[in-house]
Design an enzyme around this catalytic site. Structure first.
Site, PDB file in Angstrom:
ATOM      1  N   ARG A  94      -0.201  -1.892  -6.913  1.00 44.28           N
ATOM      2  CA  ARG A  94      -0.704  -2.823  -5.825  1.00 44.28           C
ATOM      3  C   ARG A  94      -1.632  -4.015  -6.616  1.00 44.28           C
ATOM      4  O   ARG A  94      -1.412  -4.816  -6.646  1.00 44.28           O
ATOM      5  CB  ARG A  94      -1.343  -2.296  -4.590  1.00 44.28           C
ATOM      6  CG  ARG A  94      -1.891  -3.197  -3.641  1.00 44.28           C
ATOM      7  CD  ARG A  94      -2.152  -2.504  -2.405  1.00 44.28           C
ATOM      8  NE  ARG A  94      -2.979  -3.163  -1.573  1.00 44.28           N
ATOM      9  CZ  ARG A  94      -2.749  -4.142  -0.647  1.00 44.28           C
ATOM     10  NH1 ARG A  94      -1.379  -4.414  -0.410  1.00 44.28           N
ATOM     11  NH2 ARG A  94      -3.699  -4.464   0.231  1.00 44.28           N
ATOM     12  N   HIS A 104      -2.023   2.634  -6.078  1.00 49.33           N
ATOM     13  CA  HIS A 104      -2.878   1.838  -5.930  1.00 49.33           C
ATOM     14  C   HIS A 104      -2.895   0.668  -7.138  1.00 49.33           C
ATOM     15  O   HIS A 104      -3.320  -0.656  -6.931  1.00 49.33           O
ATOM     16  CB  HIS A 104      -4.255   2.156  -5.693  1.00 49.33           C
ATOM     17  CG  HIS A 104      -4.653   2.832  -4.325  1.00 49.33           C
ATOM     18  ND1 HIS A 104      -4.401   2.102  -3.370  1.00 49.33           N
ATOM     19  CD2 HIS A 104      -4.833   4.202  -3.956  1.00 49.33           C
ATOM     20  CE1 HIS A 104      -4.639   3.065  -2.443  1.00 49.33           C
ATOM     21  NE2 HIS A 104      -5.169   4.162  -2.983  1.00 49.33           N
ATOM     22  N   TYR A 156     -10.255 -10.032  -6.556  1.00 49.34           N
ATOM     23  CA  TYR A 156      -9.176 -10.369  -7.909  1.00 49.34           C
ATOM     24  C   TYR A 156      -9.582 -11.522  -8.669  1.00 49.34           C
ATOM     25  O   TYR A 156      -9.137 -11.458  -9.645  1.00 49.34           O
ATOM     26  CB  TYR A 156      -7.874 -10.288  -7.195  1.00 49.34           C
ATOM     27  CG  TYR A 156      -7.496  -9.240  -6.794  1.00 49.34           C
ATOM     28  CD1 TYR A 156      -7.115  -8.065  -7.426  1.00 49.34           C
ATOM     29  CD2 TYR A 156      -7.406  -8.753  -5.248  1.00 49.34           C
ATOM     30  CE1 TYR A 156      -6.697  -6.950  -7.003  1.00 49.34           C
ATOM     31  CE2 TYR A 156      -7.108  -7.588  -4.793  1.00 49.34           C
ATOM     32  CZ  TYR A 156      -6.630  -6.547  -5.539  1.00 49.34           C
ATOM     33  OH  TYR A 156      -6.327  -5.452  -5.146  1.00 49.34           O
ATOM     34  N   ARG A 209       0.814  -1.219   0.160  1.00 41.87           N
ATOM     35  CA  ARG A 209      -0.040  -0.063  -0.058  1.00 41.87           C
ATOM     36  C   ARG A 209       0.747   1.301  -0.269  1.00 41.87           C
ATOM     37  O   ARG A 209       1.994   1.195   0.495  1.00 41.87           O
ATOM     38  CB  ARG A 209      -0.840   0.071   1.152  1.00 41.87           C
ATOM     39  CG  ARG A 209      -1.861  -0.897   1.531  1.00 41.87           C
ATOM     40  CD  ARG A 209      -2.567  -0.946   2.632  1.00 41.87           C
ATOM     41  NE  ARG A 209      -3.633  -2.172   2.812  1.00 41.87           N
ATOM     42  CZ  ARG A 209      -3.330  -3.210   3.513  1.00 41.87           C
ATOM     43  NH1 ARG A 209      -2.169  -3.442   4.124  1.00 41.87           N
ATOM     44  NH2 ARG A 209      -4.428  -4.115   3.610  1.00 41.87           N
ATOM     45  N   LYS A 212      -2.374  -2.070   7.851  1.00 38.95           N
ATOM     46  CA  LYS A 212      -3.641  -1.684   8.496  1.00 38.95           C
ATOM     47  C   LYS A 212      -3.671  -2.231   9.967  1.00 38.95           C
ATOM     48  O   LYS A 212      -3.242  -3.542  10.038  1.00 38.95           O
ATOM     49  CB  LYS A 212      -4.908  -1.867   7.659  1.00 38.95           C
ATOM     50  CG  LYS A 212      -4.725  -1.122   6.330  1.00 38.95           C
ATOM     51  CD  LYS A 212      -6.425  -1.089   5.725  1.00 38.95           C
ATOM     52  CE  LYS A 212      -6.405  -0.467   4.529  1.00 38.95           C
ATOM     53  NZ  LYS A 212      -7.655  -0.506   3.811  1.00 38.95           N
ATOM     54  N   HIS A 239      -4.401  -8.553   3.758  1.00 43.66           N
ATOM     55  CA  HIS A 239      -5.701  -8.655   3.930  1.00 43.66           C
ATOM     56  C   HIS A 239      -6.113  -9.364   5.046  1.00 43.66           C
ATOM     57  O   HIS A 239      -5.604 -10.617   5.123  1.00 43.66           O
ATOM     58  CB  HIS A 239      -6.410  -9.078   2.601  1.00 43.66           C
ATOM     59  CG  HIS A 239      -6.409  -8.321   1.542  1.00 43.66           C
ATOM     60  ND1 HIS A 239      -6.624  -8.736   0.318  1.00 43.66           N
ATOM     61  CD2 HIS A 239      -6.247  -6.827   1.504  1.00 43.66           C
ATOM     62  CE1 HIS A 239      -6.579  -7.420  -0.606  1.00 43.66           C
ATOM     63  NE2 HIS A 239      -6.324  -6.454  -0.006  1.00 43.66           N
TER      64      HIS A 239
END
Length: 316
Positions: free
Chosen positions: A257, A254, A289, A156, A185, A280
């Site tokens: 990525r 983005h 995806y 990211r 995150k 994730h």
């Protein structure tokens, strides 16, 4: 002049007018906001009256769902249906306040979920063109190292900018793999493998970084001023490289990525591994995806599967 009384039955129109006055006089909303409510609630009132209801007190959750269903049949987007239901919900809350309703039947009715837009990515050839950044200019070396790392590790933007030089661990052998500790995150740490071009250009950047970095600056990637590079600067530099390298689509962090995830899934088919590499928490986030990959898989199937080949006509 209130045009609603000409088209909406009186039993529906009177509470609506009180609501509009309330929005302007007590809530202090603009005429434009009032007009938006008016547009939505007029449509709903006409639909309900045409269906046989005589007043707002007749409405229940089933009728609210019909309002949403009709809007969907008419081709309204999920966001527009949500706006319509929100307008109705606010109005029915007002009817409770003034004592005309006991409960709000629209509270438990939700709009259809918005279709999540598929992330955009570059194809492998476009990525190759973008990453053919050459030269000995320190900023060009830095930029290619950033792009190789984002595409090679699926980082990211915030993760890339936050990396400190001490988090980079590169082995000395040419074919050996290095790693970077990344804080993602939720302040969760993960290891990102670094090899191939990403490792090569990161080594080149680390060699010249001391000439640009301010004394004591911990950041891996720094600006011309010697401090940690900003998010905006990274975005700007990547967009400029896309133009300079002749890539047709706009380049953003983005997009690199997303390209990493798509290309890795195409070649490996390992959704769980892609989830781990992207950082994730839930695999459902990664599954988007698979939608991107479907067209590619369908083409492979058409070419390779024996039962997918076109049957020749007896006239051929």
């Amino acid at each position: 002049m209130n045009f609603e009384h000409d088209v909406v039955p009186e039993n529906f129109a009177q509470p609506l007018q009180r609501f509009y006055d309330y929005l302007i006089n007590e809530k202090g909303l603009s005429e434009r906001t009032k007009a938006n409510y008016q547009q939505q609630l007029t449509t709903i009132a006409l639909q309900l009256s045409e269906s046989g209801l005589t007043c707002w007190q007749d409405i229940d959750a089933a009728w609210v769902r019909q309002v949403a269903s009709k809007a969907k049949r008419e081709g309204l987007k999920a966001s527009s249906i949500a706006t319509r239901l929100s307008s109705l919900r606010s109005f029915l809350d007002y009817l409770i306040v003034i004592g005309l309703l006991q409960a709000n039947p629209a509270k438990g009715v939700s709009a259809p979920k918005k279709q999540r837009p598929l992330p955009k990515n570059l194809d492998v050839d476009e990525m190759g063109i973008l990453l053919e950044v050459q030269g000995d200019d320190p900023l060009a070396i830095r930029d290619r190292a950033m792009m190789e790392l984002m595409y090679g590790g699926g980082l990211r933007l915030a993760e890339l900018v936050a990396i400190d030089a001490k988090q980079v661990h590169l082995s000395h052998g040419k074919m050996d793999q290095g790693e970077i500790r990344v804080i993602g995150k939720g302040n969760k740490e993960r290891k990102v493998p670094v090899s191939g071009y990403a490792k090569e250009w990161l080594e080149r950047w680390l060699h010249i970084r001391p000439s640009l970095a301010a004394e004591g600056e911990p950041a891996l990637f720094v600006s011309q001023r010697g401090n940690r590079i900003s998010h905006r600067n990274v975005q700007k530099r990547m967009a400029e490289w896309g133009i300079k390298q002749g890539v047709s689509s706009h380049i953003s962090p983005h997009k690199l990525r997303h390209s990493f995830a798509t290309h890795l899934l195409e070649s490996s088919g390992n959704l769980r591994a892609v989830q781990e590499l992207l950082g994730h928490e839930n695999i459902s986030t990664t599954q988007i995806y698979t939608s991107l990959d479907f067209q590619h898989l369908a083409q492979v199937y058409d070419k390779a599967h024996p039962r997918a080949k076109k049957i020749k006509s007896s006239d051929d």
